[in-house]
Design a protein around this motif. Sequence first.
Motif, mmCIF file in Angstrom:
data_model
loop_
_atom_site.group_PDB
_atom_site.id
_atom_site.type_symbol
_atom_site.label_atom_id
_atom_site.label_comp_id
_atom_site.label_asym_id
_atom_site.label_seq_id
_atom_site.Cartn_x
_atom_site.Cartn_y
_atom_site.Cartn_z
ATOM 1 N N CYS A 161 -6.498 4.360 -84.396
ATOM 2 C CA CYS A 161 -6.011 5.670 -84.800
ATOM 3 C C CYS A 161 -4.721 5.537 -85.618
ATOM 4 N N LEU A 162 -3.822 4.701 -85.152
ATOM 5 C CA LEU A 162 -2.542 4.508 -85.832
ATOM 6 C C LEU A 162 -2.735 3.926 -87.230
ATOM 7 N N ALA A 163 -3.695 3.032 -87.381
ATOM 8 C CA ALA A 163 -3.983 2.464 -88.704
ATOM 9 C C ALA A 163 -4.455 3.557 -89.663
ATOM 10 N N ILE A 164 -5.316 4.433 -89.176
ATOM 11 C CA ILE A 164 -5.814 5.531 -90.005
ATOM 12 C C ILE A 164 -4.688 6.508 -90.315
ATOM 13 N N ASP A 165 -3.889 6.823 -89.301
ATOM 14 C CA ASP A 165 -2.758 7.730 -89.512
ATOM 15 C C ASP A 165 -1.812 7.180 -90.585
ATOM 16 N N GLY A 166 -1.614 5.857 -90.563
ATOM 17 C CA GLY A 166 -0.764 5.220 -91.567
ATOM 18 C C GLY A 166 -1.330 5.365 -92.970
ATOM 19 N N GLU A 167 -2.660 5.242 -93.097
ATOM 20 C CA GLU A 167 -3.317 5.437 -94.398
ATOM 21 C C GLU A 167 -3.086 6.848 -94.911
ATOM 22 N N ILE A 168 -3.203 7.803 -94.002
ATOM 23 C CA ILE A 168 -3.076 9.210 -94.374
ATOM 24 C C ILE A 168 -1.610 9.547 -94.649
ATOM 25 N N GLY A 169 -0.704 8.955 -93.879
ATOM 26 C CA GLY A 169 0.724 9.132 -94.100
ATOM 27 C C GLY A 169 1.344 10.353 -93.448
ATOM 28 N N ASP A 170 0.716 10.915 -92.437
ATOM 29 C CA ASP A 170 1.250 12.088 -91.739
ATOM 30 C C ASP A 170 2.170 11.612 -90.614
ATOM 31 N N GLN A 171 3.485 11.708 -90.845
ATOM 32 C CA GLN A 171 4.460 11.174 -89.889
ATOM 33 C C GLN A 171 4.407 11.873 -88.531
ATOM 34 N N ARG A 172 4.121 13.165 -88.521
ATOM 35 C CA ARG A 172 4.033 13.898 -87.253
ATOM 36 C C ARG A 172 2.892 13.336 -86.407
ATOM 37 N N VAL A 173 1.756 13.088 -87.037
ATOM 38 C CA VAL A 173 0.602 12.562 -86.316
ATOM 39 C C VAL A 173 0.863 11.121 -85.884
#
Length: 128
Positions: free
Chosen positions: A87-99
């Motif tokens: 999940c964190l890897a995907i969140d990093g791709e998207i770049g949403d700091q809150r998530v």
Amino acid sequence: MRETDLAIATETENRVRGWQAYGRMGAAYNSLGKYKRAVEMHKKRLAVAIETRDREGEGGGKAYGNLGVSHNCLGEYRTAIETHEKCLAIDGEIGDQRVIGGTSGNLGTAETRVGEYSRAIETQYKHL
């Protein structure tokens, strides 16, 4: 719009609705303490997100994020860690700091549960 285009659009819309329903059912089962059933729903949600190439749908606050929380609730901490790391890897791709912050919190919780205290602290500090 050609008939095939309409059929594809309708199928995609139906999949998104199904994806949303699976997510809501997973959350409801989690609230009821029926974590195994919640895992089933979140896995179905994840499958649709992957199939439709919806990276945001896979990430934090969505399929992988909620799946990891359910694994945490079941005491399946190693599985939760693996899920939150994806999940964190995907969140990093998207770049949403809150998530990213929320996912890091969930990952840190699972790391703490398996006694990886230094790693949990590091996880939390990375995403302050």
